[in-house]
Write an enzyme that holds these catalytic residues in place. Structure first.
Site, PDB file in Angstrom:
ATOM      1  N   LYS A 226      44.126  24.036  49.963  1.00 36.46           N
ATOM      2  CA  LYS A 226      43.736  25.336  50.512  1.00 36.46           C
ATOM      3  C   LYS A 226      44.947  26.074  51.113  1.00 36.46           C
ATOM      4  CE  LYS A 226      42.105  28.776  52.487  1.00 36.46           C
ATOM      5  NZ  LYS A 226      41.046  29.733  52.420  1.00 36.46           N
ATOM      6  N   CYS A 280      44.386  35.032  57.202  1.00 34.21           N
ATOM      7  CA  CYS A 280      44.547  33.848  56.350  1.00 34.21           C
ATOM      8  C   CYS A 280      45.961  33.727  55.801  1.00 34.21           C
ATOM      9  CB  CYS A 280      43.569  33.922  55.184  1.00 34.21           C
ATOM     10  SG  CYS A 280      41.892  34.235  55.712  1.00 34.21           S
TER      11      CYS A 280
HETATM   12  N1  SAJ Z   1      48.722  42.135  49.525  1.00 33.93           N
HETATM   13  C1  SAJ Z   1      49.890  42.758  49.100  1.00 33.93           C
HETATM   14  N2  SAJ Z   1      50.199  42.714  47.781  1.00 33.93           N
HETATM   15  C2  SAJ Z   1      49.390  42.103  46.863  1.00 33.93           C
HETATM   16  C3  SAJ Z   1      48.208  41.466  47.301  1.00 33.93           C
HETATM   17  C4  SAJ Z   1      47.900  41.494  48.643  1.00 33.93           C
HETATM   18  O1  SAJ Z   1      50.644  43.321  49.894  1.00 33.93           O
HETATM   19  O2  SAJ Z   1      49.727  42.123  45.672  1.00 33.93           O
HETATM   20  C5  SAJ Z   1      48.388  42.130  50.973  1.00 33.93           C
HETATM   21  C6  SAJ Z   1      47.062  42.800  51.294  1.00 33.93           C
HETATM   22  O3  SAJ Z   1      47.203  44.181  51.428  1.00 33.93           O
HETATM   23  C7  SAJ Z   1      46.699  42.115  52.592  1.00 33.93           C
HETATM   24  C8  SAJ Z   1      47.221  40.687  52.394  1.00 33.93           C
HETATM   25  O4  SAJ Z   1      48.187  40.789  51.374  1.00 33.93           O
HETATM   26  O5  SAJ Z   1      47.371  42.704  53.698  1.00 33.93           O
HETATM   27  C9  SAJ Z   1      46.187  39.653  52.015  1.00 33.93           C
HETATM   28  O6  SAJ Z   1      45.192  40.201  51.171  1.00 33.93           O
HETATM   29  P1  SAJ Z   1      44.483  39.400  49.962  1.00 33.93           P
HETATM   30  O7  SAJ Z   1      43.456  40.304  49.417  1.00 33.93           O
HETATM   31  O8  SAJ Z   1      45.499  38.897  49.018  1.00 33.93           O
HETATM   32  O9  SAJ Z   1      43.864  38.101  50.631  1.00 33.93           O
HETATM   33  P2  SAJ Z   1      42.895  37.836  51.914  1.00 33.93           P
HETATM   34  O10 SAJ Z   1      43.765  37.480  53.075  1.00 33.93           O
HETATM   35  O11 SAJ Z   1      41.909  38.929  52.127  1.00 33.93           O
HETATM   36  O12 SAJ Z   1      42.079  36.523  51.426  1.00 33.93           O
HETATM   37  C10 SAJ Z   1      42.820  35.353  51.097  1.00 33.93           C
HETATM   38  C11 SAJ Z   1      42.374  34.867  49.702  1.00 33.93           C
HETATM   39  N3  SAJ Z   1      43.317  33.866  49.225  1.00 33.93           N
HETATM   40  C12 SAJ Z   1      43.901  33.966  47.997  1.00 33.93           C
HETATM   41  O13 SAJ Z   1      43.710  34.905  47.240  1.00 33.93           O
HETATM   42  C13 SAJ Z   1      44.801  32.849  47.597  1.00 33.93           C
HETATM   43  C14 SAJ Z   1      40.960  34.283  49.776  1.00 33.93           C
HETATM   44  O14 SAJ Z   1      40.581  33.720  48.533  1.00 33.93           O
HETATM   45  C15 SAJ Z   1      40.891  33.219  50.879  1.00 33.93           C
HETATM   46  O15 SAJ Z   1      39.580  32.660  50.996  1.00 33.93           O
HETATM   47  C16 SAJ Z   1      41.237  33.901  52.186  1.00 33.93           C
HETATM   48  O16 SAJ Z   1      42.592  34.364  52.096  1.00 33.93           O
HETATM   49  C17 SAJ Z   1      41.081  32.869  53.309  1.00 33.93           C
HETATM   50  O17 SAJ Z   1      40.098  32.962  54.059  1.00 33.93           O
HETATM   51  O18 SAJ Z   1      41.901  31.942  53.383  1.00 33.93           O
END
Ligand code: SAJ
Length: 428
Positions: A226, A280
Site C-alpha cells: 500500500k 495520502c
Molecule cells: N497530482 C498531480 N499530477 C498527477 C496526478 C496527481 O499533481 O498527474 C496531484 C493531485 O492534484 C493531488 C495529488 O497529486 O494534489 C494526489 O491526487 P491523486 O488523485 O493522485 O491521489 P489521492 O491522494 O486522491 O488518492 C491516492 C490514490 N493512490 C493512488 O492512486 C496510488 C488512492 O487510490 C488511494 O486509496 C489514496 O491515495 C489513499 O487513501 O491512500
C-alpha cells in the site's frame, strides 16, 4: 435510495447474521460500513466524534463523496447501519482510523492503538480483526502484540500456526477520493494475514461486496504494498514537476513536451501541478523513508520536489504582481485536486495563504465546492471568496490552481488581456 442497479443498492435477500464493527467513520470507514450494511450485515460504526455519530444516525453524511449520501441513507433507514461512540461486540472488527505522521515525519499509530485497546476486551473466539488504515510495516503484528497484552487468555495467530482463537489481517484501503464507492466495489484488494488462514477469513468477508480480485499475502507485504502504491505515484508526479521547472527555465511548454514524450510506447509521464496534496500521497512515502532512511534517496527527493512546488508558484505570482500597481489576483481553486471539497494538505490552499501573508495584492478566491473561506484565510481584508463570474473580469492576474470542471469551461477571450499562471495546463 440508490436505484437497484447501483452496486451498493440494498440487497435484503443476502441477509447475514454477522455483525461488523467499523472503527473510524471518515473518508474510508463510512463507505466501508455502508458497503457491508448494503449486503445485509448488521453494522455498528464507532467514532470518537459525537457530531459525526449524530449526523450518521440521522441518515446523513459529513463528507462530500458521490452517492455516499444515498447509500448511507438507505443503510440507516433499513436499520442495518448505526453509529455509536462506544465499541460494541461484533464478529468482525474493522479499523479505519487516521495514521498521520509527527512533526519529524515519523508515523503516528496512536489512533490504531486506541482502536485496538477498545476492541481487545470484547474479542471472543472466531472474531476477525482487520486493519484498513494505511500503516507502517509491522503495524498488524503490533496489533497482535497489543491484543496479546490485553487478552492473555486468547490464542493469537502466528505466521506458521493456524489454531488461533481469533484472526488478524491487513486489508489496506485503495479507494480514490471522488470515486470511492465505485473503487470500493471494483478495485482488487491486497489481503495480508498474520497467517494464511487469517488472510482467507478476511478475503471471505470482503467478497461480500468487492467485485475485484483478492490477492492474499502476509501482513508485512500488504503494508508495504500500500505504501509503495502511493510512493510510486509521488515519485512519478515529482518527475513531472521537475520537468515543469526545467521547462520554465528554457521557455518550453511542459504539457506540449509531455504529450510528445508520451507518444513513445514505453513512456507515460504524469501531469505537473502546483504540488501534491491530500492526506495520502504526501504522507505515505514518509512511512517508507522512516523505516529505511539510509536507502530511500529517490523517495525522499521526490517528496522534496513536490513540497517545493507551491513556493515556485508563489514566486511566479509575486514576480508578476511586482510589475503592477495594486494588482487584483484571481486564485482559482483551493481543494487538493479537481471536483472535490477536500482542503487537507492542499497545495492550492498553501499558495493562497502565502500570497495573502505576503500582501501581494487583492486576492479573489474562487472555490465552487466550499461556501466559506477556511480559518487561515477568513477575516483577512485582502482576501475574498467570490464567484468565477466576479473574479475573472476584475483580475489582472489569473492563477489557476485546481482543474475543476467549471474552470475548464472558461471563455478564453476573457483571459486574453490578463497575465495567466496556469499550474495545471488546462488553458493551453
Ligand atoms: N497530482 C498531480 N499530477 C498527477 C496526478 C496527481 O499533481 O498527474 C496531484 C493531485 O492534484 C493531488 C495529488 O497529486 O494534489 C494526489 O491526487 P491523486 O488523485 O493522485 O491521489 P489521492 O491522494 O486522491 O488518492 C491516492 C490514490 N493512490 C493512488 O492512486 C496510488 C488512492 O487510490 C488511494 O486509496 C489514496 O491515495 C489513499 O487513501 O491512500
Amino acid at each position: 435510495m440508490p436505484d437497484a442497479s447501483h452496486p451498493l443498492a440494498l440487497r435484503p435477500e443476502k441477509l447475514s447474521p454477522k455483525r461488523v464493527s467499523v472503527f473510524g467513520l471518515g473518508y474510508v470507514g463510512l463507505p466501508v460500513a455502508a458497503a457491508f450494511a448494503s449486503r445485509g450485515f448488521e453494522v455498528v460504526g464507532v467514532d470518537i466524534s459525537p457530531r459525526i455519530v449524530d449526523v450518521i444516525n440521522t441518515g446523513k453524511v459529513h463528507i462530500v463523496e458521490p452517492d455516499l449520501d444515498m447509500v448511507v441513507q438507505a443503510a440507516v433507514s433499513a436499520g442495518k447501519l448505526r453509529a455509536t461512540l462506544n465499541q460494541e461486540p461484533a464478529d468482525a472488527f474493522i479499523i479505519a482510523v487516521p495514521t498521520p505522521f509527527t512533526d519529524d515525519h515519523q508515523p503516528d499509530v496512536s489512533y490504531v492503538r486506541a482502536a485496538t485497546n477498545a476492541i481487545a476486551p470484547l474479542l471472543t473466539k472466531g472474531n476477525l480483526v482487520i486493519l484498513e488504515s494505511t500503516s507502517p510495516i509491522g503495524t498488524t503484528e503490533q496489533i497482535c502484540r497489543w491484543i496479546g497484552e490485553a487478552r492473555p487468555d486468547l490464542i493469537l495467530p502466528e505466521a506458521e500456526r493456524d489454531d488461533a482463537d481469533i484472526y488478524i489481517a491487513h486489508c489496506p484501503e485503495r479507494v480514490l477520493p471522488g470515486s470511492v464507492l465505485r473503487e470500493l466495489v471494483d478495485n482488487d484488494r491486497i489481503i495480508g494475514g498474520i497467517s494464511p488462514n487469517c488472510a482467507e477469513q478476511a478475503a471471505e468477508l470482503y467478497r461480500s461486496f468487492v467485485r475485484g480480485e483478492m490477492h492474499l499475502t502476509n501482513a508485512r507485504t500488504a503494508e508495504l504494498a500500500k505504501l509503495v502504491e502511493n510512493a510510486y505515484r509521488d515519485v512519478n508526479i515529482a518527475f513531472a514537476n521537475e520537468l515543469s521547472i526545467v521547462c520554465d527555465k528554457h521557455r518550453i511548454n511542459v504539457w506540449d513536451l509531455i504529450e510528445l514524450a508520451n507518444k513513445h510506447p514505453r513512456v507515460n509521464i504524469l501531469s505537473p501541478g502546483p504540488g501534491v496534496g491530500g492526506h495520502c500521497i504526501a504522507v505515505d512515502p514518509w512511512f517508507i523513508i522512516a523505516a529505511a532512511p539510509e536507502v530511500t534517496p529517490i523517495i525522499r527527493a521526490a517528496r522534496g520536489v513536490n513540497d517545493r512546488k507551491p513556493d515556485i508558484v508563489v514566486g511566479k505570482v509575486k514576480a508578476a504582481a511586482g510589475r503592477l500597481r495594486s494588482p487584483v489576483i484571481a486564485c482559482l481553486g483551493l481543494s487538493y485536486k479537481a471536483d472535490i471539497d477536500d482542503l487537507r494538505e492542499s497545495p492550492a490552499l498553501h499558495i493562497v495563504e502565502k500570497l495573502a501573508h505576503a500582501e501581494v495584492g487583492e486576492l479573489l478566491v474562487v472555490e465552487p465546492n466550499i461556501r466559506q473561506l477556511p480559518v487561515g484565510l477568513s477575516g483577512m481584508a485582502s482576501v475574498r471568496l467570490v464567484e468565477l463570474r466576479e473574479a475573472l473580469p476584475a483580475a489582472d492576474i489569473v492563477v489557476l490552481l485546481v482543474d475543476h470542471r467549471q474552470f475548464k469551461r472558461v471563455d478564453r477571450e476573457l483571459l486574453k488581456p490578463k497575465i495567466i499562471i496556469d499550474t495545471r495546463g488546462i488553458w493551453r
